[in-house]
Design a protein around this motif. Structure first.
Motif, PDB file in Angstrom:
ATOM      1  N   SER A 199      -0.774   5.686   5.864  1.00 56.93           N
ATOM      2  CA  SER A 199      -1.965   6.001   4.699  1.00 56.93           C
ATOM      3  C   SER A 199      -1.635   6.970   3.776  1.00 56.93           C
ATOM      4  N   ARG A 200      -2.048   8.000   2.901  1.00 63.66           N
ATOM      5  CA  ARG A 200      -1.236   8.880   1.968  1.00 63.66           C
ATOM      6  C   ARG A 200      -2.426   9.665   2.749  1.00 63.66           C
ATOM      7  N   ARG A 201      -2.691  10.308   3.507  1.00 63.55           N
ATOM      8  CA  ARG A 201      -3.595  11.572   4.075  1.00 63.55           C
ATOM      9  C   ARG A 201      -3.729  11.478   5.226  1.00 63.55           C
ATOM     10  N   ASP A 204      -7.199   9.400   6.367  1.00 62.50           N
ATOM     11  CA  ASP A 204      -7.436   8.380   5.910  1.00 62.50           C
ATOM     12  C   ASP A 204      -7.624   6.496   5.607  1.00 62.50           C
ATOM     13  N   MET A 207      -3.556   2.501   4.877  1.00 62.66           N
ATOM     14  CA  MET A 207      -3.499   1.195   3.318  1.00 62.66           C
ATOM     15  C   MET A 207      -2.718   0.267   3.590  1.00 62.66           C
ATOM     16  N   SER A 273      -5.585  -2.332  -3.936  1.00 65.17           N
ATOM     17  CA  SER A 273      -6.438  -0.858  -4.043  1.00 65.17           C
ATOM     18  C   SER A 273      -6.072  -0.318  -5.023  1.00 65.17           C
ATOM     19  N   VAL A 274      -6.697   0.455  -5.517  1.00 69.44           N
ATOM     20  CA  VAL A 274      -5.796   1.287  -6.743  1.00 69.44           C
ATOM     21  C   VAL A 274      -4.822   2.531  -6.050  1.00 69.44           C
ATOM     22  N   HIS A 275      -4.863   2.584  -4.441  1.00 62.36           N
ATOM     23  CA  HIS A 275      -3.764   2.797  -3.897  1.00 62.36           C
ATOM     24  C   HIS A 275      -2.226   2.225  -3.357  1.00 62.36           C
ATOM     25  N   ALA A 276      -2.874   0.933  -3.619  1.00 63.57           N
ATOM     26  CA  ALA A 276      -1.990   0.787  -2.926  1.00 63.57           C
ATOM     27  C   ALA A 276      -2.024  -1.601  -3.208  1.00 63.57           C
TER      28      ALA A 276
END
Ligand SMILES: Cc1cc2nc3c(=O)[nH]c(=O)nc-3n(C[C@H](O)[C@H](O)[C@H](O)COP(=O)(O)OP(=O)(O)OC[C@H]3O[C@@H](n4cnc5c(N)ncnc54)[C@H](O)[C@@H]3O)c2cc1C
Ligand code: FES
Ligand code: FES
Lengths: 303, 158
Positions: A199-201, A204, A207, A273-276
């Motif tokens: 996860s990014r943090r 969270d 991903m 998603s925008v993150h991955a």
């Protein structure tokens, strides 16, 4: 002494609803029968209240399960299984020595679920009933072969975890049923487990994440394997072909890599998603799978 | 409009009130009780600014209904210090280590960290960072917050 400057126009996020504090499971069932589709059950509120604050959900009746104390328990059954009441807080599972001893896979996953201030309210039953494809607990429930007990107007029934999850935010629960208990079977000997997510943090939604259980036979080859992915499709995704590639094999890096590639390239269906991006999610699945298999295998050998 | 009578304790003081079921705890504290130390940032559980203690445990007050606190005990940042001369060791350390700039996020950090340090009086840096992973700060870059927690832990052990 009250400070009432704002109360003529108080800030209210959710639309109005009728609130019912459930006194018992029977009382909650009666209220559900009375209000039908208009009613929603409130457990920890950590998914339901945000949705109500956004007005994505607008139930006209809320039946609060929190006042029912007897759905919060963690026990070991006579046959060594872990038995958990649906309203048990995630924070209590995270700290339970029963969980640590009986279902170390569940224990390993708990700290990844949101943040401590969310786990103090969030419940096991709420997370399973919510059935978010990015949630950890459905993945753990399937991997460890858990079973859910639902109670409704016509009595109790048990649902296997693999049949419980039916896609994006949907489960086998009937609208008039309540999830009351979950059992996780005792771990078999020569079985290893592992859960990892990226996860990014911390806290969270991951991903990508994967849980695995591997059982070895007398000769040290893989007898049984189960791999389940989160945030990899419209529900928890079990990679059965990857598991088939492992069965009967002596565990080596090559075998793990082949299973990881099968799952990551062919079996999961991540949405990006925008993150991955989807490619990145598949990459994570490949790396994490090789990692959890190696760890689970080492644990199986020493158990 | 349906209202329900509730009675709760906040920082040791009992309050009685009538609330609509949809009143969030965060709004009740701020707008009904005038306890505006509890902040409201995102109102969907992400930022941690609204963290308070519910029966001693940290919770998001934007994700609880005021009606659910009937008969329960709450602690908010107002309960940490009786005056600026009598700050809680964590508040003192935030001051000394520059653990805040605008201060918007600070009450949420403090109410997260009070129970954290009570359970883990000697945290590692990694444990501190994990403990505050659910609190957002737009100013400090977190470095000084981590330092403040370390400092507070050290002083509280003495
Ligand atoms: C900032 C934030 C981060 C989060 N991060 C994560 C994360 O990383 N991973 C993760 O898995 N979750 C995460 N969550 C969600 C959290 O784990 C929730 O606690 C969980 O999804 C829902 O559990 P709950 O007890 O709060 O249920 P509620 O929100 O009260 O209920 C959720 C749904 O389930 C139904 N329901 C609840 N209990 C029952 C029952 N016993 N029988 C039948 N239906 C029932 C409700 O009617 C509702 O539809 C996060 C939440 C927030 C706010
Ligand atoms: S306002 Fe409650 S978490 Fe942001
Ligand atoms: S000090 Fe400004 S948000 Fe943290």
């Amino acid at each position: 002494m009250l400070y009432n400057a704002y109360s003529s126009n108080p800030a209210m996020k959710p639309p109005p609803f009728k609130y019912i504090a459930a006194e018992s499971v029977e009382h909650a069932l009666e209220q559900m029968a009375e209000y039908g589709d208009a009613a929603k059950l409130l457990a920890g509120g950590q998914s339901l209240i945000p949705a109500m604050n956004f007005r994505v959900l607008q139930p006209s009746v809320l039946i609060d399960l929190n006042p029912i104390g007897d759905l919060e328990y963690i026990r070991r059954s006579d046959d060594g299984a872990l038995v958990v009441g649906a309203m048990t807080r995630q924070r209590d599972l995270e700290r339970s020595s029963h969980v640590e001893r009986i279902t170390p896979l569940l224990f390993e996953a708990m700290p990844h679920i949101a943040h401590p201030q969310i786990r103090t309210r969030g419940t096991l039953g709420g997370s399973l009933a919510h059935a978010d494809p990015a949630a950890e607990l459905p993945v753990i429930a399937i991997t460890s072969g858990a079973a859910m007990k639902a109670t409704g107007p016509s009595g109790d029934r048990w649902i296997e975890a693999k049949d419980f999850f039916q896609g994006m935010f949907s489960t086998a629960l009937e609208p008039e049923e309540i999830l009351v208990e979950v059992t996780f079977p005792a771990r078999k000997p020569h079985t290893g487990w592992s859960f990892e997510e990226t996860s990014r943090r911390r806290g969270d939604y991951g991903m990508m994440g994967v849980a695995v259980e591997v059982e070895l036979d007398e000769g040290g080859s893989v007898k049984e394997a189960r791999l389940v992915y989160m945030n990899a499709g419209d529900g928890p995704i079990e990679a059965e072909k990857a598991a088939a590639l492992l069965r009967g094999q002596r565990p080596t890096q090559e075998v793990f890599a082949a299973a990881a590639a099968e799952a990551a390239d062919n079996e999961i269906d991540p949405m990006g998603s925008v993150h991955a991006s989807i490619d990145f999610q598949r990459h994570l699945a490949r790396v994490l799978t090789a990692r959890v298999l190696a760890k689970a295998y080492a644990r199986a050998q020493s158990s | 409009m349906e209202t329900h009578a509730i009675s709760l304790t906040v920082n040791g003081q009992t309050y009685n009130g009538d609330v609509e079921p949809r009143m969030l705890l965060s709004d009740y504290l701020r707008h009904e009780l005038g306890l505006t130390g509890t902040r409201v940032g995102c109102e969907h559980g992400v930022c941690g600014a609204c963290t308070v203690l519910f029966d001693g445990q940290p919770v998001r007050s934007c994700l609880m209904l005021a009606i659910q606190t009937d008969g329960h005990e709450l602690s908010t940042v107002e309960g940490l210090a009786s005056s600026t001369d009598d700050l809680h060791p964590l508040q003192e350390a935030f001051w000394d280590a520059h653990g805040l700039q605008c201060g918007f996020c600070t009450p949420g950090f403090l109410m997260t960290l009070v129970p954290f340090l009570a359970e883990n009086p000697q945290p590692t840096e990694r444990e501190i960072r994990e403990a505050i992973s659910g609190n957002l700060c737009r100013c400090t870059g977190y470095q000084n917050i981590v330092e403040a927690v370390r400092l507070a832990a050290e002083r509280m052990r003495e």
